[in-house]
Scaffold this motif. Structure first.
Motif, short mmCIF file in Angstrom:
data_model
loop_
_atom_site.label_atom_id
_atom_site.label_comp_id
_atom_site.label_asym_id
_atom_site.label_seq_id
_atom_site.Cartn_x
_atom_site.Cartn_y
_atom_site.Cartn_z
N MET B 273 0.84 -1.19 0.00
CA MET B 273 0.00 0.00 0.00
C MET B 273 0.88 1.25 0.00
N ALA B 274 2.03 1.14 0.65
CA ALA B 274 2.94 2.29 0.65
C ALA B 274 3.45 2.57 -0.77
N PHE B 275 3.75 1.49 -1.51
CA PHE B 275 4.18 1.67 -2.91
C PHE B 275 3.10 2.42 -3.69
N ALA B 276 1.91 1.89 -3.58
CA ALA B 276 0.81 2.47 -4.33
C ALA B 276 0.58 3.91 -3.89
N GLY B 277 0.71 4.14 -2.59
CA GLY B 277 0.51 5.49 -2.07
C GLY B 277 1.58 6.43 -2.60
N LEU B 278 2.78 5.95 -2.65
CA LEU B 278 3.88 6.75 -3.18
C LEU B 278 3.57 7.21 -4.60
N ALA B 279 3.09 6.27 -5.40
CA ALA B 279 2.78 6.60 -6.79
C ALA B 279 1.66 7.63 -6.88
N VAL B 280 0.65 7.47 -6.03
CA VAL B 280 -0.46 8.41 -6.04
C VAL B 280 0.03 9.82 -5.71
N ALA B 281 0.88 9.91 -4.69
CA ALA B 281 1.40 11.21 -4.29
C ALA B 281 2.20 11.83 -5.43
N GLY B 285 1.74 15.30 -7.89
CA GLY B 285 2.72 16.37 -7.81
C GLY B 285 3.16 16.67 -6.38
N ILE B 286 2.87 15.76 -5.52
CA ILE B 286 3.28 15.94 -4.13
C ILE B 286 4.62 15.25 -3.93
N HIS B 287 5.58 15.97 -3.47
CA HIS B 287 6.91 15.39 -3.38
C HIS B 287 7.10 14.58 -2.10
N VAL B 288 7.56 13.36 -2.29
CA VAL B 288 7.90 12.50 -1.15
C VAL B 288 9.42 12.46 -1.10
N PRO B 289 10.04 12.83 0.00
CA PRO B 289 9.45 13.05 1.33
C PRO B 289 9.22 14.52 1.68
N HIS B 290 9.61 15.47 0.81
CA HIS B 290 9.56 16.86 1.27
C HIS B 290 8.16 17.36 1.60
N ASP B 291 7.17 16.97 0.81
CA ASP B 291 5.80 17.39 1.11
C ASP B 291 5.08 16.34 1.96
N LEU B 292 5.53 15.12 1.81
CA LEU B 292 4.83 14.01 2.47
C LEU B 292 5.81 12.89 2.81
N SER B 293 5.83 12.50 4.06
CA SER B 293 6.65 11.35 4.46
C SER B 293 5.77 10.11 4.52
N ILE B 294 6.33 8.98 4.14
CA ILE B 294 5.53 7.75 4.24
C ILE B 294 6.37 6.62 4.82
N THR B 295 5.70 5.70 5.50
CA THR B 295 6.38 4.50 6.00
C THR B 295 5.56 3.28 5.62
N GLY B 296 6.26 2.19 5.42
CA GLY B 296 5.60 0.93 5.08
C GLY B 296 5.71 -0.06 6.22
N PHE B 297 5.36 -1.29 5.92
CA PHE B 297 5.46 -2.33 6.94
C PHE B 297 5.72 -3.65 6.23
N ASP B 298 6.74 -4.35 6.68
CA ASP B 298 7.16 -5.68 6.18
C ASP B 298 8.60 -5.63 5.68
#
Lengths: 364, 364
Positions: B273-281, B285-298
């Motif tokens: 879900m983090a992968f998919a979320g990254l792509a959505v962001a 046009g939302i920059h990861v990590p500067h505009d948005l930080s994300i973490t996954g699990f596994d």
DNA sequence: CCGTGCATCTAAACCGGTTTAGTCGCATCA
DNA sequence: TGATGCGACTAAACCGGTTTAGATGCACGG
């Protein structure tokens, strides 16, 4: 005193004992016939009169009889199980969703057949051979799926020597007595190359699987063939072990080539390498698809969920599993079988491929 | 004429017949003892003199005797097999590498034990129940792994009723007679939240797994607890089915919130879900990590191969498999066992997390 | 009216182990 | 010296099916 017989009386309460599952002998007694006749009736074989057969079946149903698989196994010398030995290292396999779909396909054929799948994981080499030998020695399975065929694969001879039935996933390059289920993945690679060529790409590279694995090799060969057919100059083919790390390494290598040799498109031999390659390109500031087009293979779920989403070749692993299982079961049942060719893989075009960069098409 | 006996003579050539594998009877004859005594000697039980035992073992070795698993199975009423029923739909599972590692761990305990893994795939519900019943009715396995525990999971009662041994992956929320192997994944979520809080994030959201699944729910609860502990305002928790599509949907929902409510960090309940979320962001046009930080699990392999690479919580699925198998085998052997707690998950920090955007930290 | 053939069914062997009930010979003890 | 106990071993039952060899009864043809 302590040996007093009366203690035994305490055991006579057999309400405690869970009703033992009825055996064929119970059914015979209940129906008033012999044990053997019950067996005949239950396996509907000739030599049982209609009314007797009906009576036996009624008894069986009434008592809730259900066959004891172990006993049957012992007498008929069958396991009612098929085996799949996954011969890759954990790391490589963990990333590959192929097997999940394949297994699901296999199981979809089992529901009807009372079969079961025995799964074993073993890295190629001594351990793998021992695993097959173990399955055969214990007669754990009636047949096996031979996947991930290698060049000059010794498992074909091994499995034959062990007396197991088998189907191969793809056609081996050695003499094989086993039927195969294959997909023309070369066709998929060709489609990818044609798609890229039509978009004006002239320098297309291939990140291939290991040449020791037949499908890796086959895809690489198809790549070359397609290039030639498109009238393009031979380009870099980089061999990998199919892993994401290696896919990344190969991509760095390709992108590190001088500007006049660097590919404008890369055809990856699986999706996971394409993912890793996409990340490498992005990290290097190379825009996908405007500077670089990429294609994957397998059409995994994630290919839809990257940015850009990845153009990929879709094969039907579920169907592959289902057809393989059906074929293997038929072989075991002694029915005549033919090799199966699965439906052609299709190219699913997404965002990761577009027209070649200006400089390139102009250059032509 | 056609019934002439002489045709039978043609069959008398038994050089054709492959040497049948020796049975315990052959060994008995060879050693000059009774069948039963051979069995005693081979299972080294008392009542066999030292020299006789030696003679029997020598005979067995000389003849190359090896036990017939089916016969043994029938008499001792054991399968020497364990079962794993994967109760998810194919799509969801295909993306999850957990099982591969888990299975590898399980198998790592088998090499020594002559055990085998029976794998079944069934979607929850009637089909799943039928699968367990089938395994039990055919006595295909001695015990099962209960994975992906659900709230009020009826499989615990089912499996007990069926008389199978079992271990649960995680502690169920219902009465359970089975030992469990668990990992404190809440600890992992907590680590992720603390990491983000330390980076100055104030609006952290959670893309959770289904609340019907215990680990999905547990992680969501741990998320809330950790938020509170960090003195942060309660934020959005969006429930999903763990799939990439649903992860993307949840992400779009979160990013669609007004600027003053939109999270600056998202904690995903799994990597896909983090992968998919990254792509959505990225697509938005939302920059990861500067505009948005994300973490996954596994901490799947791919988390290392995205751009940016993804901060994730690492658990040891291989070890989980190994410990579960060991526990289950011990249970079956009648040994006393205790619940197992695996080593704590660790947060692997990568590029997808950084300090909260200026406006945010200033705002505080 | 008797031999033959066939359908139907029984009894028992068989698959290859484990386990129980006894047998036998010998040392021990009263 | 004779009952007792014990270690070592055999014979046979058992697990629950399948399969073979035969028995039985009936219809049919000569």
């Amino acid at each position: 005193m302590t040996t007093d017989r009366s203690t035994e009386d305490l055991m006579s309460n057999d309400a405690e004992r869970p009703a033992a599952r009825p055996t064929i002998t119970d059914v015979a007694r209940h129906a008033g016939v012999s044990k053997g006749l019950v067996s005949f009736a239950l396996n509907d074989r000739p030599g049982v009169s209609a009314e007797t057969r009906a009576r036996i079946l009624a008894s069986a149903r009434e008592l809730g009889w259900t066959p004891n698989l172990r006993a049957r196994s012992l007498s008929v010398d069958r396991s009612y199980a098929l085996g799949l030995v996954i011969g890759r290292s954990v790391d490589v396999i963990a990333a590959d969703p192929f097997f999940h779909s394949f297994i699901a396909g296999v199981e979809s054929e089992f529901s009807t057949a009372g079969q079961v799948l025995v799964l074993a994981q073993a890295t190629p080499g001594r351990e793998e051979t021992a695993t097959y030998r173990g399955l055969a020695a214990d007669k754990r399975v009636d047949g096996v799926f031979l996947s991930d065929l290698r060049a000059g694969d010794d498992r074909v001879a091994l499995v034959r020597e062990l007396g197991l039935a088998a189907v191969t996933l793809g056609r081996p390059d050695v003499e094989s007595p086993f039927p195969s289920v294959s997909v023309d993945d070369g066709r998929g690679i060709r489609a990818a190359v044609e798609h890229l060529a039509a978009l004006g790409h002239r320098r297309i590279a291939h990140v291939a699987g290991p040449s020791t694995m037949l499908h890796g090799r086959r895809r690489a060969e198809a790549f070359t063939t397609a290039l030639v057919a498109a009238g393009l100059e031979p380009t870099a083919i980089i061999e990998t072990d199919f892993s994401a790390v290696d896919g990344a390494r190969a991509t760095r290598e390709l992108l590190g080539l001088g500007a006049d040799r660097r590919p404008t498109a890369i055809v990856y031999s699986n999706d996971h390498m394409a993912f890793a390659g996409l990340a490498v390109a992005q990290r290097a500031g190379i825009h996908v698809p405007h500077d670089l087009s990429i294609t994957g293979f397998d059409d995994t779920e994630l290919a839809r969920h990257t940015f850009p989403s990845i153009t990929s070749v879709a094969t039907d692993a579920f169907d592959w599993g289902a057809r393989s299982a059906r074929l293997l079961l038929a072989t075991i049942a002694g029915q005549p079988v033919d090799d199966v060719e699965l439906s052609e893989p299709r190219l699913v075009v997404r965002e990761s491929t577009t027209t070649a960069p200006e400089s390139e098409s102009a250059r032509h």
